[in-house]
Design an enzyme around this catalytic site. Structure first.
Site, PDB file in Angstrom:
ATOM      1  N   ASP A  10       0.865  -1.182   0.000  1.00  0.00           N
ATOM      2  CA  ASP A  10       0.000   0.000   0.000  1.00  0.00           C
ATOM      3  C   ASP A  10       0.902   1.233   0.000  1.00  0.00           C
ATOM      4  O   ASP A  10       2.113   1.133   0.175  1.00  0.00           O
ATOM      5  CB  ASP A  10      -0.889  -0.006   1.260  1.00  0.00           C
ATOM      6  N   SER A  11       0.268   2.407  -0.130  1.00  0.00           N
ATOM      7  CA  SER A  11       1.032   3.651  -0.065  1.00  0.00           C
ATOM      8  C   SER A  11       1.511   3.940   1.361  1.00  0.00           C
ATOM      9  O   SER A  11       2.386   4.774   1.556  1.00  0.00           O
ATOM     10  CB  SER A  11       0.158   4.806  -0.551  1.00  0.00           C
ATOM     11  N   TYR A  42      -1.035   8.289  -2.650  1.00  0.00           N
ATOM     12  CA  TYR A  42      -1.116   7.866  -4.046  1.00  0.00           C
ATOM     13  C   TYR A  42      -2.357   8.476  -4.726  1.00  0.00           C
ATOM     14  O   TYR A  42      -2.410   8.610  -5.937  1.00  0.00           O
ATOM     15  CB  TYR A  42      -1.257   6.338  -4.123  1.00  0.00           C
ATOM     16  N   GLY A  43      -3.354   8.790  -3.893  1.00  0.00           N
ATOM     17  CA  GLY A  43      -4.688   9.099  -4.402  1.00  0.00           C
ATOM     18  C   GLY A  43      -4.794  10.271  -5.353  1.00  0.00           C
ATOM     19  O   GLY A  43      -5.717  10.343  -6.163  1.00  0.00           O
ATOM     20  N   CYS A  73      -4.281  -1.589  -1.892  1.00  0.00           N
ATOM     21  CA  CYS A  73      -4.455  -0.157  -2.130  1.00  0.00           C
ATOM     22  C   CYS A  73      -5.441  -0.042  -3.283  1.00  0.00           C
ATOM     23  O   CYS A  73      -5.213  -0.626  -4.357  1.00  0.00           O
ATOM     24  CB  CYS A  73      -3.111   0.451  -2.512  1.00  0.00           C
ATOM     25  N   ASN A  74      -6.526   0.677  -3.051  1.00  0.00           N
ATOM     26  CA  ASN A  74      -7.533   0.812  -4.115  1.00  0.00           C
ATOM     27  C   ASN A  74      -6.988   1.603  -5.296  1.00  0.00           C
ATOM     28  O   ASN A  74      -7.273   1.283  -6.451  1.00  0.00           O
ATOM     29  CB  ASN A  74      -8.769   1.527  -3.569  1.00  0.00           C
ATOM     30  N   THR A  75      -6.210   2.641  -5.002  1.00  0.00           N
ATOM     31  CA  THR A  75      -5.709   3.494  -6.081  1.00  0.00           C
ATOM     32  C   THR A  75      -4.787   2.685  -6.998  1.00  0.00           C
ATOM     33  O   THR A  75      -4.910   2.733  -8.227  1.00  0.00           O
ATOM     34  CB  THR A  75      -4.953   4.708  -5.497  1.00  0.00           C
ATOM     35  N   GLU A 152      -3.121   8.969   8.462  1.00  0.00           N
ATOM     36  CA  GLU A 152      -1.659   8.854   8.597  1.00  0.00           C
ATOM     37  C   GLU A 152      -1.156   9.676   9.787  1.00  0.00           C
ATOM     38  O   GLU A 152      -0.145   9.357  10.389  1.00  0.00           O
ATOM     39  CB  GLU A 152      -0.952   9.313   7.301  1.00  0.00           C
ATOM     40  N   CYS A 184     -11.032   2.795   0.026  1.00  0.00           N
ATOM     41  CA  CYS A 184      -9.620   3.136   0.226  1.00  0.00           C
ATOM     42  C   CYS A 184      -9.222   2.379   1.480  1.00  0.00           C
ATOM     43  O   CYS A 184      -9.977   2.379   2.462  1.00  0.00           O
ATOM     44  CB  CYS A 184      -9.454   4.642   0.433  1.00  0.00           C
ATOM     45  N   THR A 185      -8.073   1.708   1.428  1.00  0.00           N
ATOM     46  CA  THR A 185      -7.737   0.828   2.554  1.00  0.00           C
ATOM     47  C   THR A 185      -7.431   1.591   3.840  1.00  0.00           C
ATOM     48  O   THR A 185      -7.332   0.995   4.907  1.00  0.00           O
ATOM     49  CB  THR A 185      -6.562  -0.098   2.181  1.00  0.00           C
ATOM     50  N   HIS A 186      -7.267   2.899   3.738  1.00  0.00           N
ATOM     51  CA  HIS A 186      -7.112   3.710   4.962  1.00  0.00           C
ATOM     52  C   HIS A 186      -8.459   3.903   5.676  1.00  0.00           C
ATOM     53  O   HIS A 186      -8.494   4.148   6.876  1.00  0.00           O
ATOM     54  CB  HIS A 186      -6.564   5.096   4.631  1.00  0.00           C
TER      55      HIS A 186
END
Ligand code: DGL
Length: 268
Positions: A10-11, A42-43, A73-75, A152, A184-186
Protein backbone atom coordinates in the site's frame (compact mmCIF):
# COMPACT_ATOMS: atom_id res chain seq x y z
CA UNK A 1 7.03 -22.86 -2.79
CA UNK A 2 4.11 -23.23 -0.37
CA UNK A 3 5.88 -21.84 2.66
CA UNK A 4 6.93 -18.71 0.83
CA UNK A 5 5.38 -15.48 2.13
CA UNK A 6 2.53 -13.45 0.66
CA UNK A 7 3.47 -9.94 -0.50
CA UNK A 8 1.14 -7.08 0.44
CA UNK A 9 1.60 -3.42 -0.42
CA UNK A 10 0.00 0.00 0.00
CA UNK A 11 1.03 3.65 -0.07
CA UNK A 12 1.30 3.63 3.73
CA UNK A 13 -0.56 2.22 6.73
CA UNK A 14 -3.88 1.59 4.94
CA UNK A 15 -2.92 -1.85 3.69
CA UNK A 16 -2.59 -2.98 7.31
CA UNK A 17 -6.40 -3.20 7.36
CA UNK A 18 -6.09 -5.85 4.64
CA UNK A 19 -3.17 -7.56 6.43
CA UNK A 20 -5.34 -7.81 9.52
CA UNK A 21 -8.03 -9.75 7.62
CA UNK A 22 -5.42 -11.98 5.94
CA UNK A 23 -3.85 -12.77 9.33
CA UNK A 24 -7.29 -13.65 10.73
CA UNK A 25 -8.30 -15.83 7.77
CA UNK A 26 -4.90 -17.42 7.04
CA UNK A 27 -3.14 -17.33 10.42
CA UNK A 28 -0.34 -19.70 9.42
CA UNK A 29 0.73 -17.72 6.33
CA UNK A 30 3.72 -15.35 6.44
CA UNK A 31 3.44 -11.81 5.05
CA UNK A 32 5.96 -9.40 3.61
CA UNK A 33 4.43 -5.92 3.71
CA UNK A 34 5.62 -2.81 1.92
CA UNK A 35 4.22 0.61 2.89
CA UNK A 36 5.37 3.36 0.54
CA UNK A 37 5.38 5.98 3.31
CA UNK A 38 7.89 8.20 1.50
CA UNK A 39 5.53 8.66 -1.46
CA UNK A 40 2.11 8.61 0.22
CA UNK A 41 -0.50 9.76 -0.82
CA UNK A 42 -1.12 7.87 -4.05
CA UNK A 43 -4.69 9.10 -4.40
CA UNK A 44 -3.93 12.39 -6.15
CA UNK A 45 -1.18 11.10 -8.44
CA UNK A 46 -1.45 10.09 -12.10
CA UNK A 47 -2.04 6.60 -13.44
CA UNK A 48 1.46 6.65 -14.98
CA UNK A 49 3.14 7.48 -11.65
CA UNK A 50 1.15 4.89 -9.69
CA UNK A 51 1.95 2.26 -12.32
CA UNK A 52 5.68 2.99 -11.98
CA UNK A 53 5.50 2.82 -8.15
CA UNK A 54 3.41 -0.37 -8.19
CA UNK A 55 5.72 -2.10 -10.64
CA UNK A 56 8.76 -1.19 -8.51
CA UNK A 57 7.13 -2.51 -5.35
CA UNK A 58 5.82 -5.70 -6.99
CA UNK A 59 9.35 -6.43 -8.25
CA UNK A 60 10.78 -5.67 -4.80
CA UNK A 61 8.35 -8.13 -3.23
CA UNK A 62 9.14 -10.67 -5.92
CA UNK A 63 12.86 -10.30 -5.11
CA UNK A 64 11.96 -11.27 -1.53
CA UNK A 65 10.47 -14.51 -2.83
CA UNK A 66 6.71 -14.02 -2.43
CA UNK A 67 4.28 -16.61 -3.82
CA UNK A 68 1.42 -14.13 -4.41
CA UNK A 69 0.86 -10.38 -4.14
CA UNK A 70 -2.09 -8.49 -2.68
CA UNK A 71 -2.38 -4.92 -3.92
CA UNK A 72 -3.84 -3.60 -0.66
CA UNK A 73 -4.45 -0.16 -2.13
CA UNK A 74 -7.53 0.81 -4.11
CA UNK A 75 -5.71 3.49 -6.08
CA UNK A 76 -2.97 1.07 -7.19
CA UNK A 77 -5.63 -1.59 -7.88
CA UNK A 78 -7.54 0.90 -10.06
CA UNK A 79 -4.52 2.23 -11.95
CA UNK A 80 -1.91 -0.51 -12.09
CA UNK A 81 -3.38 -3.96 -11.37
CA UNK A 82 -3.97 -4.90 -14.99
CA UNK A 83 -0.47 -3.85 -16.05
CA UNK A 84 1.43 -5.55 -13.25
CA UNK A 85 -0.70 -8.70 -13.55
CA UNK A 86 0.61 -9.09 -17.10
CA UNK A 87 4.23 -8.57 -15.97
CA UNK A 88 4.59 -10.41 -12.66
CA UNK A 89 4.72 -14.23 -12.65
CA UNK A 90 2.77 -14.85 -9.41
CA UNK A 91 -0.97 -14.48 -8.68
CA UNK A 92 -1.93 -10.85 -7.98
CA UNK A 93 -5.12 -9.82 -6.18
CA UNK A 94 -6.56 -6.31 -5.98
CA UNK A 95 -9.18 -4.93 -3.60
CA UNK A 96 -11.74 -3.37 -5.95
CA UNK A 97 -13.44 -6.45 -7.44
CA UNK A 98 -13.88 -8.12 -4.02
CA UNK A 99 -15.32 -4.85 -2.62
CA UNK A 100 -17.69 -4.44 -5.57
CA UNK A 101 -18.98 -8.01 -5.12
CA UNK A 102 -19.73 -7.45 -1.43
CA UNK A 103 -21.53 -4.17 -2.07
CA UNK A 104 -23.61 -5.53 -4.97
CA UNK A 105 -24.67 -8.51 -2.85
CA UNK A 106 -25.49 -6.41 0.21
CA UNK A 107 -27.50 -3.42 -1.03
CA UNK A 108 -31.24 -3.60 -0.30
CA UNK A 109 -32.42 -0.51 -2.16
CA UNK A 110 -29.94 -0.68 -5.08
CA UNK A 111 -28.23 2.61 -4.21
CA UNK A 112 -24.54 2.45 -3.30
CA UNK A 113 -22.08 5.19 -2.37
CA UNK A 114 -18.35 4.73 -3.00
CA UNK A 115 -15.83 6.79 -1.07
CA UNK A 116 -12.19 6.69 -2.11
CA UNK A 117 -9.26 8.70 -3.34
CA UNK A 118 -9.55 11.02 -6.33
CA UNK A 119 -7.82 8.39 -8.49
CA UNK A 120 -10.10 5.53 -7.47
CA UNK A 121 -13.28 7.57 -7.91
CA UNK A 122 -12.18 8.99 -11.28
CA UNK A 123 -11.33 5.48 -12.53
CA UNK A 124 -15.03 4.56 -12.20
CA UNK A 125 -14.00 0.91 -11.62
CA UNK A 126 -16.25 0.26 -8.61
CA UNK A 127 -19.25 1.44 -10.60
CA UNK A 128 -18.22 -0.67 -13.60
CA UNK A 129 -17.76 -3.87 -11.56
CA UNK A 130 -20.93 -3.36 -9.49
CA UNK A 131 -23.04 -2.74 -12.61
CA UNK A 132 -21.50 -5.77 -14.32
CA UNK A 133 -22.97 -7.80 -11.45
CA UNK A 134 -26.27 -5.90 -11.32
CA UNK A 135 -26.90 -3.24 -14.00
CA UNK A 136 -29.88 -1.79 -12.15
CA UNK A 137 -27.83 -0.66 -9.13
CA UNK A 138 -27.14 3.08 -8.95
CA UNK A 139 -23.63 3.99 -7.84
CA UNK A 140 -22.50 7.38 -6.58
CA UNK A 141 -18.82 8.19 -6.02
CA UNK A 142 -17.24 10.77 -3.74
CA UNK A 143 -13.51 11.48 -3.46
CA UNK A 144 -12.40 12.22 0.12
CA UNK A 145 -8.80 13.45 -0.24
CA UNK A 146 -8.42 14.62 3.37
CA UNK A 147 -9.12 11.20 4.89
CA UNK A 148 -5.70 9.67 4.15
CA UNK A 149 -3.63 12.43 5.82
CA UNK A 150 -6.00 12.40 8.82
CA UNK A 151 -5.41 8.64 9.22
CA UNK A 152 -1.66 8.85 8.60
CA UNK A 153 -1.49 11.58 11.29
CA UNK A 154 -3.33 9.37 13.78
CA UNK A 155 -6.32 11.74 13.95
CA UNK A 156 -9.10 9.16 13.45
CA UNK A 157 -10.81 10.13 16.72
CA UNK A 158 -10.34 13.90 16.42
CA UNK A 159 -13.45 16.14 16.21
CA UNK A 160 -12.01 17.72 13.06
CA UNK A 161 -12.21 14.32 11.35
CA UNK A 162 -15.91 14.07 12.17
CA UNK A 163 -16.54 17.48 10.58
CA UNK A 164 -14.60 16.42 7.46
CA UNK A 165 -16.57 13.15 7.26
CA UNK A 166 -19.86 15.11 7.46
CA UNK A 167 -18.73 17.47 4.73
CA UNK A 168 -17.74 14.65 2.38
CA UNK A 169 -20.52 12.11 2.82
CA UNK A 170 -23.58 14.34 3.24
CA UNK A 171 -24.12 14.45 -0.54
CA UNK A 172 -24.13 10.64 -0.66
CA UNK A 173 -26.61 10.46 2.22
CA UNK A 174 -28.85 12.95 0.36
CA UNK A 175 -29.02 10.38 -2.45
CA UNK A 176 -30.61 7.82 -0.17
CA UNK A 177 -27.82 5.25 -0.41
CA UNK A 178 -28.08 2.25 1.91
CA UNK A 179 -24.46 1.09 1.48
CA UNK A 180 -21.11 2.88 1.55
CA UNK A 181 -18.01 1.13 0.22
CA UNK A 182 -14.87 2.11 2.11
CA UNK A 183 -13.02 2.28 -1.19
CA UNK A 184 -9.62 3.14 0.23
CA UNK A 185 -7.74 0.83 2.55
CA UNK A 186 -7.11 3.71 4.96
CA UNK A 187 -10.83 4.29 5.51
CA UNK A 188 -11.67 1.26 7.69
CA UNK A 189 -9.56 3.10 10.28
CA UNK A 190 -12.26 5.81 10.17
CA UNK A 191 -15.07 3.26 10.29
CA UNK A 192 -16.37 4.38 13.69
CA UNK A 193 -16.77 8.03 12.75
CA UNK A 194 -18.08 7.28 9.24
CA UNK A 195 -20.64 4.92 10.81
CA UNK A 196 -21.75 7.58 13.32
CA UNK A 197 -22.25 10.17 10.59
CA UNK A 198 -23.91 7.76 8.12
CA UNK A 199 -26.31 6.35 10.71
CA UNK A 200 -27.65 2.87 11.37
CA UNK A 201 -29.56 2.50 8.10
CA UNK A 202 -26.35 2.58 6.06
CA UNK A 203 -24.09 -0.50 5.85
CA UNK A 204 -20.36 0.06 5.54
CA UNK A 205 -18.49 -2.35 3.26
CA UNK A 206 -14.82 -3.02 3.98
CA UNK A 207 -13.39 -4.79 0.89
CA UNK A 208 -10.54 -6.20 3.02
CA UNK A 209 -12.53 -9.21 4.24
CA UNK A 210 -13.61 -10.30 0.76
CA UNK A 211 -10.05 -9.70 -0.51
CA UNK A 212 -8.65 -12.07 2.12
CA UNK A 213 -11.29 -14.61 1.08
CA UNK A 214 -10.30 -14.28 -2.58
CA UNK A 215 -6.63 -14.72 -1.60
CA UNK A 216 -7.53 -17.85 0.32
CA UNK A 217 -9.38 -19.24 -2.73
CA UNK A 218 -6.50 -18.41 -5.08
CA UNK A 219 -3.95 -20.08 -2.78
CA UNK A 220 -6.20 -23.10 -2.32
CA UNK A 221 -6.88 -23.38 -6.07
CA UNK A 222 -3.18 -23.02 -6.93
CA UNK A 223 -2.20 -25.50 -4.19
CA UNK A 224 -0.15 -22.71 -2.64
CA UNK A 225 -1.38 -22.82 0.95
CA UNK A 226 1.44 -23.21 3.48
CA UNK A 227 1.98 -26.48 5.32
CA UNK A 228 -0.55 -26.93 8.16
CA UNK A 229 1.03 -25.99 11.49
CA UNK A 230 3.49 -23.47 9.95
CA UNK A 231 4.61 -20.65 12.24
CA UNK A 232 4.10 -17.33 10.43
CA UNK A 233 6.97 -14.87 10.12
CA UNK A 234 5.97 -11.38 9.05
CA UNK A 235 8.35 -8.71 7.77
CA UNK A 236 7.40 -5.04 7.34
CA UNK A 237 9.24 -2.69 4.99
CA UNK A 238 8.55 1.02 4.57
CA UNK A 239 10.14 3.71 2.43
CA UNK A 240 10.27 6.21 5.33
CA UNK A 241 9.50 6.58 9.04
CA UNK A 242 9.96 2.95 10.12
CA UNK A 243 9.46 3.61 13.82
CA UNK A 244 6.25 5.62 13.42
CA UNK A 245 4.91 2.92 11.12
CA UNK A 246 5.74 0.16 13.59
CA UNK A 247 3.86 1.92 16.41
CA UNK A 248 0.87 2.36 14.13
CA UNK A 249 0.99 -1.27 12.97
CA UNK A 250 1.08 -2.46 16.56
CA UNK A 251 -2.10 -0.53 17.30
CA UNK A 252 -3.95 -2.26 14.44
CA UNK A 253 -2.60 -5.78 13.94
CA UNK A 254 -3.41 -8.85 16.02
CA UNK A 255 0.31 -9.61 16.49
CA UNK A 256 3.26 -7.57 17.68
CA UNK A 257 5.63 -6.15 15.08
CA UNK A 258 9.10 -6.05 16.55
CA UNK A 259 10.97 -4.60 13.62
CA UNK A 260 10.16 -2.47 10.58
CA UNK A 261 12.83 -2.05 7.93
CA UNK A 262 13.53 1.08 5.88
CA UNK A 263 14.00 0.75 2.12
CA UNK A 264 15.29 3.60 -0.01
CA UNK A 265 12.98 3.75 -3.04
CA UNK A 266 15.77 5.47 -5.01
CA UNK A 267 17.47 2.08 -5.10
CA UNK A 268 14.46 0.42 -6.77
N1 DGL B 1 -4.81 3.35 0.84
C1 DGL B 1 -4.75 3.65 -0.55
C2 DGL B 1 -6.02 3.34 -1.29
O1 DGL B 1 -6.66 2.38 -0.93
C3 DGL B 1 -4.05 4.91 -0.97
C4 DGL B 1 -4.39 6.16 -0.29
C5 DGL B 1 -3.45 7.22 -0.74
O2 DGL B 1 -2.24 7.01 -0.63
O3 DGL B 1 -3.91 8.26 -1.23
O4 DGL B 1 -6.37 3.98 -2.25
Amino acid sequence: MNNLPIGVFDSGVGGLTVCKEIMKMLPEESIIYFGDTARVPYGNKSKETITVYSRQIANFLLSKGVKAIVVACNTASAFALETICSEIPVPIIGVIKPGARTAAAGTRNGRIGIIGTEGTIKSGLYKQFIQQINPSVEVFGKACPLFVPLVEEGMADDWITKEVVKRYISELLDRDIDTIVLGCTHYPLLRKVIGEVAGEGVSLVNPAYETARELSQVLTGGKLLCEPGSAPHHIFYVSDGAEKFRDFANSILPCEIIETKDVNVKTF
